[in-house]
Motif scaffolding. Sequence first.
Motif, mmCIF file in Angstrom:
data_model
loop_
_atom_site.group_PDB
_atom_site.id
_atom_site.type_symbol
_atom_site.label_atom_id
_atom_site.label_comp_id
_atom_site.label_asym_id
_atom_site.label_seq_id
_atom_site.Cartn_x
_atom_site.Cartn_y
_atom_site.Cartn_z
ATOM 1 N N LEU A 198 0.819 -1.209 0.000
ATOM 2 C CA LEU A 198 0.000 0.000 0.000
ATOM 3 C C LEU A 198 0.856 1.265 0.000
ATOM 4 N N TYR A 199 1.914 1.260 0.777
ATOM 5 C CA TYR A 199 2.795 2.433 0.848
ATOM 6 C C TYR A 199 3.476 2.685 -0.498
ATOM 7 N N GLY A 200 3.884 1.631 -1.176
ATOM 8 C CA GLY A 200 4.515 1.763 -2.486
ATOM 9 C C GLY A 200 3.552 2.303 -3.523
ATOM 10 N N GLN A 201 2.298 1.852 -3.474
ATOM 11 C CA GLN A 201 1.276 2.353 -4.398
ATOM 12 C C GLN A 201 1.061 3.850 -4.199
ATOM 13 N N GLN A 202 1.081 4.281 -2.954
ATOM 14 C CA GLN A 202 0.889 5.700 -2.644
ATOM 15 C C GLN A 202 2.040 6.531 -3.208
ATOM 16 N N ILE A 203 3.254 6.031 -3.111
ATOM 17 C CA ILE A 203 4.423 6.738 -3.655
ATOM 18 C C ILE A 203 4.309 6.856 -5.171
ATOM 19 N N VAL A 204 3.954 5.751 -5.825
ATOM 20 C CA VAL A 204 3.841 5.757 -7.288
ATOM 21 C C VAL A 204 2.743 6.715 -7.733
ATOM 22 N N LYS A 205 1.607 6.710 -7.058
ATOM 23 C CA LYS A 205 0.504 7.609 -7.419
ATOM 24 C C LYS A 205 0.908 9.067 -7.276
ATOM 25 N N SER A 206 1.531 9.410 -6.166
ATOM 26 C CA SER A 206 1.884 10.810 -5.930
ATOM 27 C C SER A 206 2.947 11.284 -6.917
ATOM 28 N N GLU A 207 3.921 10.434 -7.231
ATOM 29 C CA GLU A 207 4.952 10.813 -8.198
ATOM 30 C C GLU A 207 4.370 10.930 -9.601
ATOM 31 N N THR A 208 3.417 10.071 -9.933
ATOM 32 C CA THR A 208 2.765 10.144 -11.241
ATOM 33 C C THR A 208 1.969 11.429 -11.371
ATOM 34 N N LYS A 209 1.222 11.788 -10.336
ATOM 35 C CA LYS A 209 0.457 13.038 -10.361
ATOM 36 C C LYS A 209 1.378 14.236 -10.528
ATOM 37 N N LEU A 210 2.507 14.215 -9.846
ATOM 38 C CA LEU A 210 3.468 15.311 -9.941
ATOM 39 C C LEU A 210 4.016 15.421 -11.357
ATOM 40 N N ALA A 211 4.370 14.287 -11.959
ATOM 41 C CA ALA A 211 4.909 14.302 -13.328
ATOM 42 C C ALA A 211 3.862 14.786 -14.316
#
Length: 56
Positions: free
Chosen positions: A29-42
Amino acid sequence: MNKKIERYGVNAVERPSIKATKNLDLSGLYGQQIVKSETKLALRTHKKTFQKLANM
């Protein structure tokens, strides 16, 4: 690159390469949150670029 710098009278210096010291675990779950937030930023940062790529 060194020749470009030396044109201005600056001596080029060799720098050591820096290797990553930490491992990032993107599973769970923590990894999914990191990927989502970085994707939104990009997507937000490069919005026009992605729009141009979509319209090709």
